[in-house]
Design an enzyme around this catalytic site. Structure first.
Site, PDB file in Angstrom:
ATOM      1  N   HIS A 101       0.805  -1.226   0.000  1.00  0.00           N
ATOM      2  CA  HIS A 101       0.000   0.000   0.000  1.00  0.00           C
ATOM      3  C   HIS A 101       0.839   1.277   0.000  1.00  0.00           C
ATOM      4  O   HIS A 101       0.507   2.246   0.688  1.00  0.00           O
ATOM      5  CB  HIS A 101      -0.969  -0.003   1.183  1.00  0.00           C
ATOM      6  CG  HIS A 101      -2.032  -1.052   1.103  1.00  0.00           C
ATOM      7  ND1 HIS A 101      -2.534  -1.532  -0.098  1.00  0.00           N
ATOM      8  CD2 HIS A 101      -2.704  -1.735   2.084  1.00  0.00           C
ATOM      9  CE1 HIS A 101      -3.465  -2.441   0.145  1.00  0.00           C
ATOM     10  NE2 HIS A 101      -3.580  -2.599   1.442  1.00  0.00           N
ATOM     11  N   HIS A 172     -10.224   1.532   0.555  1.00  0.00           N
ATOM     12  CA  HIS A 172      -9.999   0.380   1.438  1.00  0.00           C
ATOM     13  C   HIS A 172     -10.969   0.334   2.623  1.00  0.00           C
ATOM     14  O   HIS A 172     -10.568   0.013   3.744  1.00  0.00           O
ATOM     15  CB  HIS A 172      -8.556   0.408   1.952  1.00  0.00           C
ATOM     16  CG  HIS A 172      -8.003  -0.932   2.340  1.00  0.00           C
ATOM     17  ND1 HIS A 172      -8.550  -1.692   3.342  1.00  0.00           N
ATOM     18  CD2 HIS A 172      -6.948  -1.639   1.868  1.00  0.00           C
ATOM     19  CE1 HIS A 172      -7.831  -2.814   3.487  1.00  0.00           C
ATOM     20  NE2 HIS A 172      -6.860  -2.793   2.584  1.00  0.00           N
ATOM     21  N   GLU A 303     -11.600  -4.106  -2.804  1.00  0.00           N
ATOM     22  CA  GLU A 303     -10.714  -3.021  -3.227  1.00  0.00           C
ATOM     23  C   GLU A 303     -10.427  -3.095  -4.725  1.00  0.00           C
ATOM     24  O   GLU A 303      -9.567  -3.846  -5.156  1.00  0.00           O
ATOM     25  CB  GLU A 303      -9.388  -3.109  -2.470  1.00  0.00           C
ATOM     26  CG  GLU A 303      -9.495  -3.332  -0.972  1.00  0.00           C
ATOM     27  CD  GLU A 303      -8.244  -3.991  -0.415  1.00  0.00           C
ATOM     28  OE1 GLU A 303      -7.128  -3.550  -0.766  1.00  0.00           O
ATOM     29  OE2 GLU A 303      -8.374  -4.963   0.349  1.00  0.00           O
TER      30      GLU A 303
END
Length: 336
Positions: A101, A172, A303
């Site tokens: 991420h 998210h 996601e």
């Protein structure tokens, strides 16, 4: 016009919370991480997403709850990739050896600025300088949350850059359509419009195989409960499901229904993949929204994004952004 003060970062920045309403939905959005802190549907008492009532619990305890992950969402093996013949090493914040991420200070853990907002929308902006977490080139990103009729949370993500770089952003939120996370989501019914998924190794890095879902525990072509046990153990879903070979027009990627509430959600997106994480590690040691205690599987994440580790797999959809080009993702969470 300035929202409300929600907390202060360790660097002394004021984190503000903005509330928007429309289409039967109400959302609370934080400047930190562009986080959707709370989301409510008229006629349904519980929050639809996991979150915290105190800001300090976000940097200390949040597994990206409601955040925008980037500059590259998901994982890159070894944090290494080549671009335009040049080798790059980015932050290895996952298991001390892979990138997750965007790195330890990715976009979901950064203070965004408010560019525009109105009663039913807010646009946040973030500047990521050249070399940020090891990524080449400066990148300017925006995130617009808009609440639309009927019951739609629209997420529009854009970005531009000044030299070739990677850009793969993802929203998210963790959803629980029954009780806001007081219980689990294992009996939620889920459909994923994907004919294949990406198997992963023991470190959650794709093996490189694009595996058909037919005849596997990853087959959600027809709606079924998330609950799927093998030898008495729930399958730990945290995998990319392959929707297409490239970004394209808005299309339905997933459908989810609460087991007891009957609340339904469709996920529509432009993206070629959707990461389904069932939340087996989501249990927290601090209370969530309304004092709820989140256990394992309290919420699940859907996601939309480019496939993980794509910089190291040339046959995956690619996430390279070129100067002069516009990155644009649109994802809609349609609730009823």
């Amino acid at each position: 016009m300035d929202g409300e003060l929600f907390g202060t970062t360790a660097e002394g920045e004021a984190v503000r919370r903005f509330t928007i309403s429309g289409g039967g939905l109400t959302a609370s959005v934080l400047t930190w991480g562009a986080v959707v802190q709370d989301l409510r549907l008229a006629g349904h008492d519980a929050p639809l997403v996991l979150g915290f009532d105190r800001f300090e619990d976000y940097p200390a305890h949040s597994p990206y709850m409601g955040a925008i992950a980037g500059r590259y969402a998901n994982r890159i093996r070894g944090g290494r990739f080549r671009l335009e013949g040049e080798r790059h090493q980015v932050d290895t914040n996952f298991l001390g050896k892979h990138m997750l991420h965007g790195g330890a200070k990715g976009f979901g853990k950064r203070q965004w600025t408010v560019a525009l907002h109105g009663p039913d929308f807010i646009t946040l902006a973030l500047h990521s300088p050249d070399g940020d977490m090891g990524f080449p080139g400066a990148l300017d990103a925006t995130c617009t949350y808009r609440l639309k009729i009927p019951g739609t949370l629209s997420v529009e993500l854009t970005a531009t850059c000044d030299r070739p770089t990677l850009c793969n952003l993802a929203h998210h939120s963790y959803f629980n359509l029954d009780d806001g996370g007081a219980g689990d989501i294992l009996d939620h019914r889920l459909m994923l419009a994907a004919g294949a998924y990406l198997p992963v190794d023991e470190e959650l890095i794709p093996t490189g195989v694009v595996q058909p879902v037919d005849g596997t525990p990853f087959d959600f072509a027809l709606a079924r409960p998330v609950r799927m046990e093998i030898e008495g153990e729930q399958v730990a879903y945290d995998h990319n499901f392959c929707l297409a070979a490239a970004r394209g027009p808005l299309r339905m990627a997933a459908w989810l229904q609460g087991a007891s509430s009957g609340v339904e959600m469709e996920v529509w997106t432009t993206e070629p993949g959707i990461q389904f994480y069932a939340g087996h590690k989501v249990a927290r040691s601090v209370p969530g929204l309304g004092g709820r205690v989140y256990g394992a599987y309290a919420g699940l994440a859907l996601e939309p994004q480019i496939w993980p580790d794509s910089p190291n797999r040339s046959y995956f959809p690619q996430a390279v952004l070129w100067p002069g080009a516009l990155y644009r993702q649109v994802t809609e969470y349609r609730l009823r």
